[in-house]
Motif scaffolding. Structure first.
Motif, mmCIF file in Angstrom:
data_model
loop_
_atom_site.group_PDB
_atom_site.id
_atom_site.type_symbol
_atom_site.label_atom_id
_atom_site.label_comp_id
_atom_site.label_asym_id
_atom_site.label_seq_id
_atom_site.Cartn_x
_atom_site.Cartn_y
_atom_site.Cartn_z
ATOM 1 N N PHE A 1 0.844 -1.202 0.000
ATOM 2 C CA PHE A 1 0.000 0.000 0.000
ATOM 3 C C PHE A 1 0.878 1.250 0.000
ATOM 4 O O PHE A 1 0.439 2.339 0.345
ATOM 5 N N SER A 2 2.147 1.086 -0.400
ATOM 6 C CA SER A 2 3.096 2.191 -0.404
ATOM 7 C C SER A 2 2.670 3.290 -1.376
ATOM 8 O O SER A 2 2.052 3.029 -2.408
ATOM 9 N N SER A 3 3.065 4.517 -1.039
ATOM 10 C CA SER A 3 2.825 5.659 -1.925
ATOM 11 C C SER A 3 3.993 5.887 -2.879
ATOM 12 O O SER A 3 3.997 6.873 -3.621
ATOM 13 N N ALA A 4 4.976 4.979 -2.893
ATOM 14 C CA ALA A 4 6.182 5.190 -3.695
ATOM 15 C C ALA A 4 5.888 5.285 -5.179
ATOM 16 O O ALA A 4 6.667 5.868 -5.930
ATOM 17 N N MET B 1 20.979 -5.272 -1.450
ATOM 18 C CA MET B 1 21.132 -4.109 -0.578
ATOM 19 C C MET B 1 20.211 -4.291 0.632
ATOM 20 O O MET B 1 19.127 -4.871 0.514
ATOM 21 N N ALA B 2 20.648 -3.770 1.767
ATOM 22 C CA ALA B 2 19.847 -3.907 2.986
ATOM 23 C C ALA B 2 19.945 -2.642 3.818
ATOM 24 O O ALA B 2 21.010 -2.028 3.915
ATOM 25 N N TYR B 3 18.796 -2.271 4.420
ATOM 26 C CA TYR B 3 18.761 -1.207 5.421
ATOM 27 C C TYR B 3 18.333 -1.854 6.731
ATOM 28 O O TYR B 3 17.256 -2.450 6.828
ATOM 29 N N LEU B 4 19.195 -1.754 7.738
ATOM 30 C CA LEU B 4 18.992 -2.459 9.003
ATOM 31 C C LEU B 4 18.934 -1.485 10.167
ATOM 32 O O LEU B 4 19.725 -0.552 10.252
ATOM 33 N N GLU B 5 17.996 -1.755 11.077
ATOM 34 C CA GLU B 5 17.961 -1.035 12.347
ATOM 35 C C GLU B 5 18.403 -1.941 13.486
ATOM 36 O O GLU B 5 18.726 -1.485 14.569
ATOM 37 N N GLY B 6 18.402 -3.216 13.262
ATOM 38 C CA GLY B 6 18.852 -4.212 14.221
ATOM 39 C C GLY B 6 19.039 -5.519 13.488
ATOM 40 O O GLY B 6 18.605 -5.668 12.350
ATOM 41 N N SER C 1 12.885 -0.715 7.727
ATOM 42 C CA SER C 1 12.012 0.461 7.764
ATOM 43 C C SER C 1 11.153 0.485 6.512
ATOM 44 O O SER C 1 11.646 0.298 5.400
ATOM 45 N N GLY C 2 9.856 0.737 6.687
ATOM 46 C CA GLY C 2 8.964 0.777 5.543
ATOM 47 C C GLY C 2 9.064 2.065 4.763
ATOM 48 O O GLY C 2 9.497 2.077 3.606
ATOM 49 N N ALA C 3 8.685 3.166 5.389
ATOM 50 C CA ALA C 3 8.662 4.442 4.676
ATOM 51 C C ALA C 3 10.044 4.817 4.168
ATOM 52 O O ALA C 3 10.219 5.177 2.996
ATOM 53 N N PHE C 4 11.060 4.728 5.030
ATOM 54 C CA PHE C 4 12.397 5.121 4.592
ATOM 55 C C PHE C 4 12.909 4.185 3.504
ATOM 56 O O PHE C 4 13.597 4.598 2.582
ATOM 57 N N GLY C 5 12.545 2.918 3.600
ATOM 58 C CA GLY C 5 12.929 1.984 2.561
ATOM 59 C C GLY C 5 12.355 2.369 1.213
ATOM 60 O O GLY C 5 13.037 2.284 0.181
ATOM 61 N N THR C 6 11.097 2.821 1.206
ATOM 62 C CA THR C 6 10.507 3.233 -0.079
ATOM 63 C C THR C 6 11.101 4.546 -0.562
ATOM 64 O O THR C 6 11.152 4.788 -1.774
ATOM 65 N N PHE C 7 11.570 5.405 0.356
ATOM 66 C CA PHE C 7 12.295 6.600 -0.077
ATOM 67 C C PHE C 7 13.524 6.183 -0.886
ATOM 68 O O PHE C 7 13.831 6.757 -1.945
ATOM 69 N N ILE C 8 14.247 5.186 -0.372
ATOM 70 C CA ILE C 8 15.451 4.712 -1.048
ATOM 71 C C ILE C 8 15.086 4.070 -2.382
ATOM 72 O O ILE C 8 15.767 4.267 -3.391
ATOM 73 N N PHE C 9 13.985 3.297 -2.393
ATOM 74 C CA PHE C 9 13.530 2.691 -3.651
ATOM 75 C C PHE C 9 13.256 3.768 -4.695
ATOM 76 O O PHE C 9 13.704 3.663 -5.845
ATOM 77 N N SER C 10 12.548 4.816 -4.300
ATOM 78 C CA SER C 10 12.217 5.883 -5.244
ATOM 79 C C SER C 10 13.474 6.602 -5.712
ATOM 80 O O SER C 10 13.615 6.930 -6.904
ATOM 81 N N ALA C 11 14.402 6.843 -4.793
ATOM 82 C CA ALA C 11 15.653 7.500 -5.162
ATOM 83 C C ALA C 11 16.458 6.627 -6.125
ATOM 84 O O ALA C 11 17.099 7.127 -7.058
ATOM 85 N N ALA C 12 16.427 5.318 -5.911
ATOM 86 C CA ALA C 12 17.125 4.406 -6.815
ATOM 87 C C ALA C 12 16.528 4.469 -8.213
ATOM 88 O O ALA C 12 17.256 4.501 -9.214
ATOM 89 N N GLN C 13 15.211 4.491 -8.293
ATOM 90 C CA GLN C 13 14.561 4.584 -9.595
ATOM 91 C C GLN C 13 14.950 5.890 -10.297
ATOM 92 O O GLN C 13 15.241 5.899 -11.496
ATOM 93 N N SER C 14 14.990 6.984 -9.537
ATOM 94 C CA SER C 14 15.360 8.280 -10.128
ATOM 95 C C SER C 14 16.811 8.304 -10.578
ATOM 96 O O SER C 14 17.165 8.993 -11.538
#
Length: 710
Positions: free
Chosen positions: A151-154, A221-226, A172-185
């Motif tokens: 249901f992401s807004s990406a 690629m991975a984004y980890l908080e723990g 992270s959900g939202a921040f992960g989709t920020f990275i996805f969008s930046a990757a696409q750009s």
């Protein structure tokens, strides 16, 4: 990872049919967005809305329950309120669905009530065997199949998706989709994006383990908080190493404040960051700092090229840019070496006489009026035998950019060497065109150099550790020492017991005898011979030097007797009237190391090495590896210390016996692995290191037992 679990994860990653529980007819609502997205982007499989009150959902036939659906269902997206999720997951498992995604929040991330709900969910998962992504997650994008259970807004403003070789997993959900969008750009094509959320079941490590086996995912690629499953992450890293697939990781929580924020955000248990840092280096995971570095590094890996060495040749429109690139390259472990005279003469034939053919090659602003120059210069650079990587530095130059890009593309297609472009300023259209062509392009020399440095590190990576257990280890002796302490109800070994423990693993220890009285101390010193140290021997006093519990370099019987009596008095005043003495032969070696073992909540047994002695906290120069270690890995750990130059010849002193120290570190790593359930902490401080050939010797050791689980 078992075959059943891997099959479930593969069906999650490549679902041929997706049921959406609680699917809404309203495409704006969160529960309606997965249907809308998959319709819009053309999901190639069966899309199955489950809605007990509607016959149709967004123009598709709807089903009142999962039981009404004929045939297999690979994946369910559970878009139900948190209090309905557990029943929904059970229904999925009973229907034979192997994997589910839970979007709802309201679980462990919200506190005690949510933690209870998450434990109940985990009980259902364990009972039924279904694999679950989430809860509190945004879902998944699988671009090959246009499977978008999310249901992401990406993708709100997107009409197309850039598919490619990079898979990305984020806690992270939202921040992960920020990275996805930046990757696409940025022109970075994605094969998959998955958000693991609270990781009630599937962790980042397990998802990466599924992705590494897919043909379309070449870069992970991975984004980890723990980290919840550290050893699984290392298993995946080993498999990725075998398949020549890099893992790029951003992990937050380096600081205490960051670690607290990560725990409150996704209920992650953040292990000590130094252990993560050491584990990733040891197993070839490339840790990068931040989103920009993650994407920059992903770009240079996406085309699958590898560096044969660290030698970089740079062609620049600006001499200043070339100098900056040389500086940045050097700081990232690359070499910008002047070409030899033969090749300089060849380059000089195609550039202006006021340019520089040395490397960095300065094409000068004459390039703007003779765009063919760059084609000729690149042809020579590609032929140059001492060039491992190529960087082209340009700026502005919108007019005439088409010819420059054509020349760069021609060169890029004609070689398998890594080639990147730095294009600074201008309209940005040349960068966009290079991205469309799949040529890594950056706006800053430093960013390009960092990416190339990471590529060289991965391309030239050493073999992963293959620890072999030393044959002379006597584990039974070590276990008997621990058993004896436990029978007495003790949780700490005294120094003599601790030294016997590590000696059972082949660690050289200074000769020593315990003594109960000053007279016994004198007798022990005579048996040992030479100067001795007399120390308090106590399982209550951890750091003897803090209470003045050590006397060094004693020879005379009288001074030994006096020192012994004084130390027994110190012990009584420190609250341990039952303390004894340890008389120890003074050992040679003037380089002091500390070697310790600890148990990390994410990675299990780990080894810490550093410069030691009484100033260990002040020096704060240490490195960590996960156990067990082979000797080569132990040596790399030692040589990565900031003060490692002290191991070499310094001011007339001979080089230190690093090989002996590495052997000790490797042996202690086996102790950490074998006795992980019994030893909570152990410190050898100092381990004295002498000249090459003279070896290393432990002169002080302290072991703390773990709480017994028996």
């Amino acid at each position: 990872m078992g075959a059943v679990e891997n099959t479930a994860i593969q069906r999650l990653l490549h679902p041929r049919s997706i049921a959406v529980l609680g699917a809404s007819d309203n495409p704006i609502k969160l529960s309606g967005r997965p249907i809308e997205l998959m319709k819009r982007f053309g999901y190639t499989g069966r899309l199955l809305p489950i809605n007990s009150r509607r016959a149709q959902v967004q123009g598709l036939p709807a089903y009142r329950s999962l039981d009404e659906v004929e045939g297999e269902i690979d994946l369910a997206m559970v878009m139900l309120p948190a209090d309905k999720v557990i029943d929904g997951v059970r229904d999925c498992a009973e229907r034979g669905i192997p994997a589910a995604i839970i979007g709802a929040s309201g679980f462990a991330e919200v506190g005690e009530s949510g933690e209870l709900l998450q434990r109940q969910l985990q009980a259902v998962i364990a009972e039924t065997g279904i694999r679950v992504l989430g809860p509190n997650c945004l879902g998944m994008f699988s671009l090959r199949d246009r499977a978008l259970p999310t249901f992401s807004s990406a993708m709100d403003d997107s009409t197309e998706l850039r598919e490619g070789p990079v898979a990305f997993v984020s806690q992270s959900g939202a921040f992960g989709t920020f990275i996805f969008s930046a990757a696409q750009s940025a022109g970075l094509g994605i094969s998959h994006f998955l958000n693991t959320g609270n990781e009630a079941d599937l962790s980042v490590a397990e998802v990466l383990g599924g992705l590494v086996e897919t043909d379309e995912s070449k870069v992970l690629m991975a984004y980890l908080e723990g980290v919840h499953h550290g050893r699984e992450l290392l298993r995946v890293a080993r498999r990725a190493h075998e398949l020549d697939k890099p893992i790029l990781a951003v992990k937050v929580g380096r600081s205490a404040a960051g670690a607290r924020a990560a725990r409150s955000h996704t209920a992650s248990l953040t292990g000590e960051d130094a252990v993560f840092d050491g584990a990733t280096r040891q197993y070839g995971i490339l840790r990068v700092d931040g989103m920009e570095r993650l994407l920059d590094t992903g770009l240079v890996f996406a085309d699958g090229r590898r560096a044969r060495g660290r030698r970089l040749s740079t062609l620049s429109l600006s001499g200043g840019a070339g100098v900056l690139m040389a500086d940045m390259a050097s700081s990232n472990g690359l070499q910008v070496q002047p070409w030899d005279q033969v090749w300089q003469r060849r380059m000089a034939e195609v550039i202006p006489p006021f340019g520089s053919p040395r490397n960095p090659v300065d094409l000068t602003a004459a390039l703007l009026s003779d765009q063919g120059m760059i084609r000729r210069a690149l042809e020579i650079t590609i032929e140059h035998p001492d060039t491992d990587m190529i960087a082209v530095l340009l700026g502005n130059a919108d007019n005439g950019s088409a010819q420059l890009i054509d020349a760069i593309e021609h060169a890029y297609r004609s070689t398998d060497r890594p080639l990147v472009v730095v294009w600074t300023g201008g309209s940005g259209r040349p960068r966009q065109r290079l991205q469309e062509l799949g040529i890594p392009c950056y706006t800053d020399p430093g960013r390009a150099a960092a990416a190339l440095g990471a590529l060289a590190d991965f391309s030239l990576r050493p073999p992963l550790p293959d620890p072999r257990r030393p044959a002379d280890i006597d584990e039974q002796v070590a276990r008997a020492i621990i058993r004896g302490a436990r029978e007495q109800g003790r949780t700490q070994l005294d120094e003599h017991e601790s030294s016997r423990l590590i000696a059972a693993y082949g660690v050289p220890c200074a000769g020593a005898f315990p003594a109960d009285t000053p007279d016994a101390a004198v007798s022990a010193a005579r048996d040992l011979g030479g100067p001795v140290a007399v120390k308090l021997l106590s399982d209550h006093i951890g750091h003897k030097s803090d209470v003045g519990g050590v006397r060094l370099a004693l020879i005379d019987d009288g001074e030994i007797r006096t020192a012994a009596a004084d130390l027994l008095r110190v012990a009584r005043e420190a609250g341990d009237p039952g303390a004894r003495l340890l008389v120890q032969r003074m050992a040679g070696g003037d380089t002091e190391l500390i070697v310790g073992i600890k148990q990390d909540p994410a990675f299990g047994p780990a080894v810490v090495v550093g410069f030691g002695g009484v100033l260990v906290e002040v020096l704060a120069d240490s490195q960590v590896g996960v156990a067990p270690l082979d000797v080569d890995s132990a040596k790399r750990l030692l040589m990565s210390l900031r003060g490692s130059r002290l191991f070499g010849e310094v001011r007339g002193k001979p080089a230190r016996d690093v090989a002996a120290a590495a052997d000790v570190v490797a042996r202690l790593s086996w102790l950490a692995a074998d006795l992980a359930d019994d030893i909570a902490e152990l410190d050898v401080n100092p381990l004295l290191l002498d000249a090459v050939g003279a070896g290393a010797v432990a002169v002080d050791c302290l072991a703390v037992l773990a709480k017994s689980t028996r």
